[in-house]
Design a protein around this motif. Structure first.
Motif, mmCIF file in Angstrom:
data_model
loop_
_atom_site.group_PDB
_atom_site.id
_atom_site.type_symbol
_atom_site.label_atom_id
_atom_site.label_comp_id
_atom_site.label_asym_id
_atom_site.label_seq_id
_atom_site.Cartn_x
_atom_site.Cartn_y
_atom_site.Cartn_z
ATOM 1 N N ALA A 147 0.832 -1.210 0.000
ATOM 2 C CA ALA A 147 0.000 0.000 0.000
ATOM 3 C C ALA A 147 0.863 1.255 0.000
ATOM 4 C CB ALA A 147 -0.921 -0.017 1.216
ATOM 5 N N ALA A 148 0.245 2.376 -0.316
ATOM 6 C CA ALA A 148 0.961 3.654 -0.333
ATOM 7 C C ALA A 148 1.395 4.014 1.086
ATOM 8 C CB ALA A 148 0.065 4.745 -0.892
ATOM 9 N N PRO A 149 2.638 4.488 1.241
ATOM 10 C CA PRO A 149 3.120 4.826 2.591
ATOM 11 C C PRO A 149 2.393 6.029 3.182
ATOM 12 C CG PRO A 149 4.723 5.471 0.921
ATOM 13 C CD PRO A 149 3.673 4.681 0.213
ATOM 14 N N VAL A 150 2.264 6.005 4.493
ATOM 15 C CA VAL A 150 1.615 7.097 5.216
ATOM 16 C C VAL A 150 2.587 7.621 6.258
ATOM 17 C CG1 VAL A 150 -0.675 6.108 4.866
ATOM 18 C CG2 VAL A 150 0.625 5.508 6.925
ATOM 19 N N ASP A 151 2.191 8.687 6.948
ATOM 20 C CA ASP A 151 3.006 9.208 8.039
ATOM 21 C C ASP A 151 2.960 8.226 9.218
ATOM 22 O OD1 ASP A 151 3.553 11.498 6.590
ATOM 23 O OD2 ASP A 151 1.866 12.604 7.455
ATOM 24 N N LEU A 152 4.032 8.233 10.003
ATOM 25 C CA LEU A 152 4.056 7.394 11.193
ATOM 26 C C LEU A 152 2.968 7.860 12.152
ATOM 27 C CD1 LEU A 152 5.751 5.116 12.595
ATOM 28 C CD2 LEU A 152 6.895 6.966 13.836
ATOM 29 N N PRO A 153 2.083 6.956 12.598
ATOM 30 C CA PRO A 153 1.009 7.362 13.514
ATOM 31 C C PRO A 153 1.578 7.958 14.804
ATOM 32 C CG PRO A 153 0.622 5.141 12.661
ATOM 33 C CD PRO A 153 2.018 5.528 12.254
ATOM 34 N N PRO A 154 0.839 8.887 15.418
ATOM 35 C CA PRO A 154 1.301 9.475 16.685
ATOM 36 C C PRO A 154 1.508 8.421 17.765
ATOM 37 C CG PRO A 154 -0.535 10.726 15.768
ATOM 38 C CD PRO A 154 -0.418 9.500 14.944
ATOM 39 N N THR A 155 0.642 7.430 17.806
ATOM 40 C CA THR A 155 0.771 6.317 18.728
ATOM 41 C C THR A 155 0.858 5.040 17.915
ATOM 42 O OG1 THR A 155 -0.529 7.462 20.416
ATOM 43 C CG2 THR A 155 -0.245 5.093 20.674
ATOM 44 N N VAL A 156 1.918 4.283 18.129
ATOM 45 C CA VAL A 156 2.156 3.078 17.337
ATOM 46 C C VAL A 156 1.819 1.857 18.165
ATOM 47 C CG1 VAL A 156 3.865 1.754 16.053
ATOM 48 C CG2 VAL A 156 3.967 4.246 16.038
ATOM 49 N N ASN A 157 1.073 0.926 17.547
ATOM 50 C CA ASN A 157 0.656 -0.299 18.218
ATOM 51 C C ASN A 157 1.163 -1.496 17.429
ATOM 52 O OD1 ASN A 157 -1.461 -2.653 18.496
ATOM 53 N ND2 ASN A 157 -1.680 -1.406 20.345
ATOM 54 N N ALA A 158 1.830 -2.420 18.129
ATOM 55 C CA ALA A 158 2.459 -3.549 17.449
ATOM 56 C C ALA A 158 1.445 -4.446 16.751
ATOM 57 C CB ALA A 158 3.282 -4.374 18.445
ATOM 58 N N GLU A 159 0.238 -4.554 17.286
ATOM 59 C CA GLU A 159 -0.773 -5.418 16.690
ATOM 60 C C GLU A 159 -1.433 -4.739 15.499
ATOM 61 O OE1 GLU A 159 -1.462 -8.542 17.383
ATOM 62 O OE2 GLU A 159 0.074 -8.611 18.952
ATOM 63 N N ASP A 160 -1.853 -3.495 15.674
ATOM 64 C CA ASP A 160 -2.605 -2.801 14.633
ATOM 65 C C ASP A 160 -1.714 -2.291 13.501
ATOM 66 O OD1 ASP A 160 -4.857 -3.231 16.164
ATOM 67 O OD2 ASP A 160 -4.740 -1.268 17.147
ATOM 68 N N ASP A 161 -0.459 -1.975 13.796
ATOM 69 C CA ASP A 161 0.399 -1.314 12.809
ATOM 70 C C ASP A 161 1.470 -2.217 12.214
ATOM 71 O OD1 ASP A 161 -0.929 1.161 13.156
ATOM 72 O OD2 ASP A 161 0.233 1.550 14.965
ATOM 73 N N ALA A 162 1.413 -3.522 12.487
ATOM 74 C CA ALA A 162 2.385 -4.431 11.889
ATOM 75 C C ALA A 162 2.284 -4.383 10.372
ATOM 76 C CB ALA A 162 2.149 -5.853 12.399
ATOM 77 N N LEU B 214 2.652 -1.924 8.472
ATOM 78 C CA LEU B 214 2.153 -0.657 7.949
ATOM 79 C C LEU B 214 3.246 0.051 7.149
ATOM 80 C CD1 LEU B 214 -0.191 1.468 7.996
ATOM 81 C CD2 LEU B 214 1.017 2.502 9.941
ATOM 82 N N PRO B 215 2.973 0.449 5.882
ATOM 83 C CA PRO B 215 3.969 1.188 5.109
ATOM 84 C C PRO B 215 3.978 2.654 5.526
ATOM 85 C CG PRO B 215 2.020 0.780 3.764
ATOM 86 C CD PRO B 215 1.773 0.120 5.091
ATOM 87 N N VAL B 216 5.148 3.159 5.868
ATOM 88 C CA VAL B 216 5.270 4.545 6.305
ATOM 89 C C VAL B 216 6.469 5.202 5.633
ATOM 90 C CG1 VAL B 216 4.229 4.046 8.552
ATOM 91 C CG2 VAL B 216 6.703 3.994 8.301
ATOM 92 N N ALA B 217 6.429 6.525 5.601
ATOM 93 C CA ALA B 217 7.558 7.336 5.140
ATOM 94 C C ALA B 217 7.862 8.337 6.241
ATOM 95 C CB ALA B 217 7.230 8.046 3.837
ATOM 96 N N VAL B 218 9.118 8.396 6.659
ATOM 97 C CA VAL B 218 9.510 9.283 7.746
ATOM 98 C C VAL B 218 10.686 10.147 7.311
ATOM 99 C CG1 VAL B 218 8.691 7.739 9.569
ATOM 100 C CG2 VAL B 218 11.036 7.523 8.738
ATOM 101 N N THR B 219 10.747 11.324 7.866
ATOM 102 C CA THR B 219 11.860 12.237 7.622
ATOM 103 C C THR B 219 12.481 12.592 8.964
ATOM 104 O OG1 THR B 219 10.836 13.167 5.644
ATOM 105 C CG2 THR B 219 12.554 14.475 6.692
ATOM 106 N N GLY B 220 13.787 12.565 8.995
ATOM 107 C CA GLY B 220 14.485 12.849 10.239
ATOM 108 C C GLY B 220 15.974 12.767 10.038
ATOM 109 N N SER B 221 16.664 12.176 11.018
ATOM 110 C CA SER B 221 18.119 12.144 10.962
ATOM 111 C C SER B 221 18.640 10.872 11.626
ATOM 112 C CB SER B 221 18.687 13.374 11.676
ATOM 113 O OG SER B 221 20.096 13.373 11.644
ATOM 114 N N PHE B 222 19.573 10.213 10.943
ATOM 115 C CA PHE B 222 20.239 9.061 11.530
ATOM 116 C C PHE B 222 21.241 9.537 12.574
ATOM 117 C CE2 PHE B 222 18.867 6.820 7.644
ATOM 118 C CZ PHE B 222 18.379 5.661 8.218
ATOM 119 N N ASP B 223 21.162 8.927 13.762
ATOM 120 C CA ASP B 223 22.097 9.248 14.836
ATOM 121 C C ASP B 223 23.191 8.186 14.917
ATOM 122 O OD1 ASP B 223 20.664 11.496 15.449
ATOM 123 O OD2 ASP B 223 19.559 10.574 17.116
ATOM 124 N N ALA B 224 24.218 8.490 15.677
ATOM 125 C CA ALA B 224 25.313 7.534 15.861
ATOM 126 C C ALA B 224 24.840 6.344 16.683
ATOM 127 C CB ALA B 224 26.493 8.221 16.539
ATOM 128 N N GLY B 225 25.490 5.210 16.467
ATOM 129 C CA GLY B 225 25.144 3.990 17.187
ATOM 130 C C GLY B 225 24.412 3.020 16.275
#
Length: 226
Positions: free
Chosen positions: A45-60, A62-73
């Motif tokens: 399916a077409a990716p959506v924004d990451l939901p404000p609250t993520v649930n392992a059962e309901d959102d397994a 789920l296609p998402v697109a996120v913007t941010g920054s990779f941190d060290a580690g």
């Protein structure tokens, strides 16, 4: 007569049980194929924004697109790729623009590239959420000193990386880091052996009936005088 009746009951009863097990596996096969088809539809399916609250059962898955920054580690999970050999999944912390920190499975690197430097900083990642169940009682403990994990354990990895227990398995990343091959979510990894199980039970039923017939015929065969 009683002996013959007993053999007949055992033969037909045992075959009936084995046939029932085969039919049950066929039903399980249809159930598993429906689940896989539903997951495939969800993955593509077409990716959506990451939901404000993520649930392992309901959102397994789920296609998402996120913007941010990779941190060290990073966390390195030992895996093997067909025609390639051993290597590692690279799990990295990713800080979202809203302040949340999640994990991104960036993909596969060769064992020789395990500790190679990788690009950090701003990125856009598209993929699927996943909470893989790869651990069991036989899974070795992670070698934290050597940073070698033997399964993706979302809660433990999140604690190690200081993120939320959310894993995004990358399908693509912009920019795409050199030396990393994405390993997108694939339902081929979901076991579906019910057809083989059904064939096994039906084969055993045929063998059971054959052996029962053999003993019945042997029982009824006239005895020759010596």
């Amino acid at each position: 007569m009683r002996r013959t009746l007993f053999l007949l009951i055992v033969g037909l009863g045992g075959a009936a049980i084995l046939i029932w097990l085969g039919v049950w596996q066929i039903q399980r096969l249809a159930w598993k194929e429906a689940i896989i088809a539903d997951i495939n539809t969800r993955i593509a399916a077409a990716p959506v924004d990451l939901p404000p609250t993520v649930n392992a059962e309901d959102d397994a898955y789920l296609p998402v697109a996120v913007t941010g920054s990779f941190d060290a580690g990073e966390v390195h999970v030992l895996v093997s790729q067909k025609d390639v050999g051993a290597g590692y999944r690279v799990i990295a912390p990713f800080a979202l623009e809203d302040g949340r920190r999640i994990m991104v499975d960036r993909g596969f690197v060769l064992t020789t590239d395990k500790d190679a430097p990788r690009a950090l900083g701003p990125a856009t990642v598209t993929g699927n959420l996943q909470w893989p169940r790869e651990t069991d009682s036989f899974t070795p403990e992670a070698d934290l000193k050597g940073n070698i994990w033997f399964a993706r354990d979302v809660p433990d990895m999140a604690q190690t990386l200081g993120t939320d227990p959310v894993l995004l398995v990358a399908r693509s990343s912009t920019p795409q880091p050199a030396g990393i091959s994405p390993l997108p979510v694939d339902t081929a990894r979901i076991p579906n052996d019910h057809l083989q199980y059904a064939i096994t039970w039906f084969s055993l039923a045929a063998i059971w009936l054959g052996m029962s017939l053999f003993f019945l015929r042997r029982r009824r065969a006239p005895k020759t005088e010596s």
